[in-house]
Write a protein that holds these residues in place. Sequence first.
Motif, PDB file in Angstrom:
ATOM      1  N   GLN A 234       0.846  -1.189   0.000  1.00  0.00           N
ATOM      2  CA  GLN A 234       0.000   0.000   0.000  1.00  0.00           C
ATOM      3  C   GLN A 234       0.881   1.238   0.000  1.00  0.00           C
ATOM      4  O   GLN A 234       1.709   1.422   0.903  1.00  0.00           O
ATOM      5  N   ASP A 235       0.713   2.111  -1.015  1.00  0.00           N
ATOM      6  CA  ASP A 235       1.399   3.393  -1.067  1.00  0.00           C
ATOM      7  C   ASP A 235       0.554   4.442  -0.346  1.00  0.00           C
ATOM      8  O   ASP A 235      -0.670   4.504  -0.530  1.00  0.00           O
ATOM      9  N   LEU A 236       1.220   5.279   0.437  1.00  0.00           N
ATOM     10  CA  LEU A 236       0.537   6.278   1.250  1.00  0.00           C
ATOM     11  C   LEU A 236       0.915   7.679   0.811  1.00  0.00           C
ATOM     12  O   LEU A 236       2.054   7.922   0.391  1.00  0.00           O
ATOM     13  N   THR A 237      -0.024   8.590   0.911  1.00  0.00           N
ATOM     14  CA  THR A 237       0.180   9.966   0.478  1.00  0.00           C
ATOM     15  C   THR A 237       0.695  10.804   1.640  1.00  0.00           C
ATOM     16  O   THR A 237       0.062  10.860   2.708  1.00  0.00           O
ATOM     17  N   ASP A 238       1.856  11.452   1.406  1.00  0.00           N
ATOM     18  CA  ASP A 238       2.402  12.332   2.429  1.00  0.00           C
ATOM     19  C   ASP A 238       1.574  13.622   2.484  1.00  0.00           C
ATOM     20  O   ASP A 238       1.307  14.236   1.446  1.00  0.00           O
ATOM     21  N   GLY A 239       1.196  14.010   3.682  1.00  0.00           N
ATOM     22  CA  GLY A 239       0.379  15.212   3.861  1.00  0.00           C
ATOM     23  C   GLY A 239      -1.085  14.926   4.103  1.00  0.00           C
ATOM     24  O   GLY A 239      -1.837  15.828   4.491  1.00  0.00           O
TER      25      GLY A 239
END
Length: 317
Positions: free
Chosen positions: A262-267
């Motif tokens: 799972q890729d996560l969005t920074d911010g």
Amino acid sequence: MPTDLPDEWFRPSRPEGDGAGELDRLADQARSDSEEGPDHRPFSPSSSSTADGSQEATDPGARTLDPESTGRLSLGGLDDEGPSVVVGHAPRRGSHSRGHGRRGPRWPLLILGLTLALVLGLILGSLARKARSSESHISPVGNSIMAPQTTEAQPWRGSTRIVSGVSAEASCVTAPALDEMGRQVRYPAANAVDGNRSTAWRCDGEAIGQRVTLEVPSGTRLVGVGIINGYAKNSGGTDLYHEYRRVLKVRWTLPGGSWFTQDLTDGNEGVQGLKISPHVVRGPVVMTILASSSPGMPGEGTRDAILVSEIQLYTSS
């Protein structure tokens, strides 16, 4: 003047009479020699050929005339064409062939050796290439992380709800610290599954390869996961999410070895969810950190840490 001839040639004195008289004298001498035998024969020029043959057998330096070079000596006058006789002696049997063998070219042996060396080099090179191609090179992600088989089924499209009764343990936990009010703050893995955004699990450093193990009620039909990838807490009007590191990528490993990333969005300070194909789980679910951001405050050593405020598992509703 007498004609100069090689030592191996028979060289009689210049005849005083005609050529026929000299021939008679030589014939008489030959009969006399044959009657006396080889041991009592006096030395004469006609026996030089035999003497040279004996010397050749015993003297390594003796020369042997090649049959093609044997000379002919005229027995007539200088201006007459009288009869001639072949002088010299035959070489030892087989000496010409042996000498020719030693002088013969050696190119076939050299070519054979080069060919064998080339073939051997090609075989060894082929074996080396096969050995290199058969080697298994694994490029681990993070701190020597080896991934099992991935899932490829279609994700769940129905409604979901949060799985209750989940417990958590972590491979890394930061020691308790004091907040700005002097109160002690603890950071166990249980903080990530308590439903409270202001509490968090914490691990100092980049935390690559660190794991959170989630115990799920046996037989749960798992259809999705969710995570808050930082410290989603406001303290004294300060948003702490950007002051610490944030998780950028994780791997979820299910019982039996299936996994997905799972890729996560920074911010994004909310819960970032991901639906998967339904899996009935009877065992722990493991979340492993694969990537993280830099600290939001590089000069502050206490901010060099990963914090996860929430981890959620979903089942079909």
